[in-house]
Write an enzyme that holds these catalytic residues in place. Sequence first.
Site, mmCIF file in Angstrom:
data_model
loop_
_atom_site.group_PDB
_atom_site.id
_atom_site.type_symbol
_atom_site.label_atom_id
_atom_site.label_comp_id
_atom_site.label_asym_id
_atom_site.label_seq_id
_atom_site.Cartn_x
_atom_site.Cartn_y
_atom_site.Cartn_z
ATOM 1 N N LYS A 145 0.892 -1.183 0.000
ATOM 2 C CA LYS A 145 0.000 0.000 0.000
ATOM 3 C C LYS A 145 0.917 1.217 0.000
ATOM 4 C CE LYS A 145 -1.911 3.149 1.960
ATOM 5 N NZ LYS A 145 -1.639 4.551 1.586
ATOM 6 N N GLU A 194 8.348 0.747 11.850
ATOM 7 C CA GLU A 194 9.437 1.736 11.883
ATOM 8 C C GLU A 194 8.771 3.095 11.919
ATOM 9 O OE1 GLU A 194 11.185 4.478 11.102
ATOM 10 O OE2 GLU A 194 12.422 3.890 9.383
ATOM 11 N N CYS A 223 13.470 9.517 8.370
ATOM 12 C CA CYS A 223 13.205 8.965 9.707
ATOM 13 C C CYS A 223 14.450 9.049 10.576
ATOM 14 C CB CYS A 223 12.695 7.535 9.595
ATOM 15 S SG CYS A 223 13.680 6.508 8.514
ATOM 16 N N GLU A 256 9.153 14.768 16.544
ATOM 17 C CA GLU A 256 9.706 14.628 15.195
ATOM 18 C C GLU A 256 9.088 15.700 14.288
ATOM 19 O OE1 GLU A 256 8.654 11.205 12.659
ATOM 20 O OE2 GLU A 256 10.804 10.981 12.312
HETATM 21 P P1 NDP Z 1 1.369 8.172 8.201
HETATM 22 O O1 NDP Z 1 2.000 7.385 9.272
HETATM 23 O O2 NDP Z 1 -0.042 8.561 8.404
HETATM 24 O O3 NDP Z 1 1.456 7.390 6.801
HETATM 25 C C1 NDP Z 1 2.317 6.328 6.519
HETATM 26 C C2 NDP Z 1 1.579 5.297 5.667
HETATM 27 O O4 NDP Z 1 0.472 4.767 6.401
HETATM 28 C C3 NDP Z 1 0.970 5.883 4.385
HETATM 29 O O5 NDP Z 1 0.987 4.931 3.351
HETATM 30 C C4 NDP Z 1 -0.454 6.141 4.832
HETATM 31 O O6 NDP Z 1 -1.362 6.260 3.757
HETATM 32 C C5 NDP Z 1 -0.735 4.911 5.651
HETATM 33 N N1 NDP Z 1 -1.862 5.039 6.562
HETATM 34 C C6 NDP Z 1 -2.445 6.157 7.064
HETATM 35 N N2 NDP Z 1 -3.491 5.838 7.867
HETATM 36 C C7 NDP Z 1 -3.571 4.488 7.867
HETATM 37 C C8 NDP Z 1 -4.429 3.547 8.507
HETATM 38 N N3 NDP Z 1 -5.430 3.945 9.310
HETATM 39 N N4 NDP Z 1 -4.233 2.228 8.298
HETATM 40 C C9 NDP Z 1 -3.222 1.799 7.514
HETATM 41 N N5 NDP Z 1 -2.384 2.639 6.852
HETATM 42 C C10 NDP Z 1 -2.548 3.963 7.042
HETATM 43 O O7 NDP Z 1 2.291 9.428 7.958
HETATM 44 P P2 NDP Z 1 1.943 10.840 7.288
HETATM 45 O O8 NDP Z 1 2.129 10.707 5.849
HETATM 46 O O9 NDP Z 1 0.596 11.336 7.748
HETATM 47 O O10 NDP Z 1 3.061 11.767 7.934
HETATM 48 C C11 NDP Z 1 2.864 12.280 9.251
HETATM 49 C C12 NDP Z 1 4.152 12.261 10.048
HETATM 50 O O11 NDP Z 1 4.623 10.929 10.157
HETATM 51 C C13 NDP Z 1 5.316 12.998 9.401
HETATM 52 O O12 NDP Z 1 5.290 14.349 9.655
HETATM 53 C C14 NDP Z 1 6.490 12.326 10.075
HETATM 54 O O13 NDP Z 1 6.732 12.882 11.328
HETATM 55 C C15 NDP Z 1 6.020 10.900 10.245
HETATM 56 N N6 NDP Z 1 6.553 10.044 9.160
HETATM 57 C C16 NDP Z 1 7.546 9.195 9.479
HETATM 58 C C17 NDP Z 1 8.116 8.439 8.483
HETATM 59 C C18 NDP Z 1 9.232 7.498 8.787
HETATM 60 O O14 NDP Z 1 10.082 7.287 7.932
HETATM 61 N N7 NDP Z 1 9.228 6.838 9.917
HETATM 62 C C19 NDP Z 1 7.710 8.552 7.092
HETATM 63 C C20 NDP Z 1 6.599 9.434 6.868
HETATM 64 C C21 NDP Z 1 6.070 10.160 7.894
HETATM 65 P P3 NDP Z 1 -1.607 7.740 3.122
HETATM 66 O O15 NDP Z 1 -0.334 8.135 2.534
HETATM 67 O O16 NDP Z 1 -2.664 7.502 2.149
HETATM 68 O O17 NDP Z 1 -2.038 8.606 4.286
#
Ligand code: NDP
Length: 492
Positions: free
Chosen positions: A190, A265, A299, A396
């Site tokens: 996904k 992660e 991250c 973060e």
């Molecule tokens: P999310 O954690 O919401 O998104 C990560 C993935 O999870 C995306 O594919 C997202 O889909 C999906 N997702 C969202 N909601 C659900 C759910 N209920 N069930 C299953 N999958 C889901 O991160 P964001 O994109 O909202 O970013 C927010 C913050 O997260 C950032 O500002 C940062 O701090 C952190 N982040 C950390 C990362 C890392 O590398 N550890 C990477 C990205 C973000 P969709 O994209 O459609 O929302």
Amino acid sequence: MARAEAERLAKSVPREPYYAGRWGVVRSAAAFDVVDPVTERCLATVAEAGPVEVDEAVCAARSAVADGTWGRIDGAGRGRLLNRVADLLEARSEEFAALESLDVGKPWFEPHAIDLPQAVRTFRHFAGWADKVTGRSIPTPGYMGRATVSYTVREPAGVVAAITPWNSPTMIAAWKVAPALAAGCAVILKPPEDAPLTSLLLASLIEEAGFPLGAFGVLPGRGPVTGQLLVDHPGVDKITFTGSPETGHKVAVAAASGFRRTTLELGGKSPQIVFADADLDAAADGVAVGIFANQGEVCAAGSRILVARAVYEDIVKRLVTRAHSVRLGDPFDDGTTMGALISARHRDRVSRYIAAGLAEGARLVTGGGQPRRAGYFVEPTLFADATNAMTIAREEIFGPVGTIIAFDSDDEAVAIANDCDYALAATVWTSDISRAHTVAGKIRAGAVAVNGWSPLDPALPWGGCRLSGHGRDLGWAGIEANTEEKTVTVVL
Ligand code: NDP
């Protein structure tokens, strides 16, 4: 590649779910726009996988593992297929790098130098593991006076749901897909709603490589819709997720319902510790890369910069100079060294953290603003004279914002480094080998680097603990995470 060519490429990428060996939707009528973070224009409209598509994809994956052709392919065969993906990806790296820049907003040289080579190496690395997924022979004292032979075998965990973020979609997809396929699992990816294009293109390469029906699928869609449907599906055996702790918690709750396995992660607030005996020039270069690379949307971003008081002002000056040399701009322009943040929502979130830094009394030494132009840009920003209690030191930010904190002793540096909810990565800058090992040993983190920021390699386990999640994605740990170890005991 020029921007116009990359935009044309974006139009030609498949824009539908792929599963059971075919592209398209059955019933879902929903779609979402993918926005270019630099021009704010729509790059593509992608069909969203709904309940029917998710269910069909999981069923196809289950039969591929259980009795389909995928389950019957041995390790060497899986390795050959993964090597084919690596070859195809390598041959089309230029296209992938351009598409990743367009979709994510990062300067073209970054995916070219980092994301794509890493993704290719990850597929090759796990192609190598595929026929080496071995068990163990374990001596035991016997059973009711009779001798026994005991051994273990590693079997595929089953159907793996891989949920990836938008900051490095190709590389992180490779981190999750390659080990799971090498282990013999079927994988449903996904991709992130904000940057799904390279994952869709990757799916077309995996199809071209010749994987049997159901072994791999990609389901684009919004997280709370497609992502949630996927993690809730009882036919999924294991979930591997990279993203925020908030969404990671939802994933963990969904997984708990069937006691399903997870690898989570969830990012970090990683310290970069600069000791007075460090090569200050190299440290300043490394620290700047650690917080400004990929717009700070990493991250492992080294966002807490801990500096020995004796060299504090010196390092602050050097970092400000490096921040001033950053050139914000279109990722396709020569000379651009920092692109745009992923979305308006995320830019506003980063800006709120900058406002919090000012309100809580940190000294803004550079940046803090947004250039007057289209796109979700934020200037490279550094706060000095911060304390570890401030919001900008604890949460973060996931943007180009570094928080510089002074320390007076090794013990204090370690105490500040560990006084954090996250524990993903850390960097130690020192020329004293004994100090390097001692401090590395005391830091709570999944990965510690000495005199270099976050070296990546598919052979090295990657993941953290505490709020940074649990489990590891890469190396042998990636195989363990995607297999179940079964014990067989024979009474002789
Ligand atoms: P999310 O954690 O919401 O998104 C990560 C993935 O999870 C995306 O594919 C997202 O889909 C999906 N997702 C969202 N909601 C659900 C759910 N209920 N069930 C299953 N999958 C889901 O991160 P964001 O994109 O909202 O970013 C927010 C913050 O997260 C950032 O500002 C940062 O701090 C952190 N982040 C950390 C990362 C890392 O590398 N550890 C990477 C990205 C973000 P969709 O994209 O459609 O929302």
